[in-house]
Enzyme design. Sequence first.
Site, short mmCIF file in Angstrom:
data_model
loop_
_atom_site.label_atom_id
_atom_site.label_comp_id
_atom_site.label_asym_id
_atom_site.label_seq_id
_atom_site.Cartn_x
_atom_site.Cartn_y
_atom_site.Cartn_z
N HIS A 161 -3.47 -5.76 1.96
CA HIS A 161 -3.05 -5.98 3.33
C HIS A 161 -3.69 -7.26 3.84
O HIS A 161 -4.03 -8.22 3.08
CB HIS A 161 -3.63 -5.03 4.26
CG HIS A 161 -3.28 -3.58 4.12
ND1 HIS A 161 -2.23 -3.08 4.70
CD2 HIS A 161 -3.77 -2.54 3.58
CE1 HIS A 161 -1.77 -1.87 4.38
NE2 HIS A 161 -2.88 -1.26 3.53
N CYS A 204 0.82 -1.14 0.05
CA CYS A 204 -0.11 0.12 0.00
C CYS A 204 0.84 1.35 0.07
O CYS A 204 1.42 1.54 -0.94
CB CYS A 204 -0.86 -0.15 1.29
SG CYS A 204 -2.29 1.06 0.79
N1 GLN Z 1 -2.19 6.71 2.71
C1 GLN Z 1 -2.66 5.93 1.53
C2 GLN Z 1 -3.81 5.81 0.79
O1 GLN Z 1 -4.78 6.02 1.69
C3 GLN Z 1 -1.85 4.40 1.99
C4 GLN Z 1 -2.83 3.67 3.02
C5 GLN Z 1 -2.49 2.25 3.18
O2 GLN Z 1 -1.05 2.06 3.52
N2 GLN Z 1 -3.13 1.62 3.66
O3 GLN Z 1 -3.82 5.77 -0.47
#
Ligand code: GLN
Length: 246
Positions: free
Chosen positions: A195, A94
Amino acid sequence: MAQFSIAHLYPDLMNLYGDRGNLICLQKRLQWRGHQCSIENLGLSDDMELGRYDMVFMGGGSDREQGLVYEDLLRKGSRIMEQIEAGLPMLCICGAYQLLGQSYIAADGQVMDGLRFFNFRTVAGSPRLIGNILIEANIDGQKVSVVGFENHGGRTIFLDHKLQPLGHVIKGFGNNGKDGGEGLIYKNLIGTYLHGPFLPKNPAVADFILSAMAKRRGVELDTLLDDSIEKYAHDQVKDRLLGSSR
Ligand code: GLN
């Protein structure tokens, strides 16, 4: 018996939705095969000599934490691409995946420069793309069903059509909710929005990473593991997403 080591980048800042479970999974799968594996945490105050590790992992983070990490890694990380080219296995989830591209424009408009290892960019949009996800991944020339959980505002767009997504979205959003691509695979690097934790439910991906780690070290990884529990967990998510129950 071989001794492997994994670098976990910014574990206190970049660790959402069970990302650390991916490392426990890799470590356990090595132990079950008779090897040892240490996990070294590297943070803001540490050097990043990543070539001496067998694998590098970085999880996801909120926009605020990404801001802190991006500046630090940009200062230290220019040589990581040489290691990736040389086959260093790396898993970036992510926010860490977004960092590999040109830039990430956060929800408040802040522009965070990426490492520019790959020609893609990410822009936060609304609504956030949240939920369980099923993709058909292309790993080592094999089609593999892969499940996970995604929660991101960022929409990632490939600017170079030669970039290879990790897989094709069957259910969920993936890179941008539009083009059907999810994640990125390049040599032994995987970037993904999944994730979950990602690897325990997808042992085929865990073993792709482990084989790459072992090959680099000239170690044989031949013991087959009993993945019936992992397969059950995988199938539960898959069936839920496809609307069938068992
Ligand atoms: N802040 C980033 C987004 O919302 C990554 C979020 C995350 O790592 N889950 O795209």
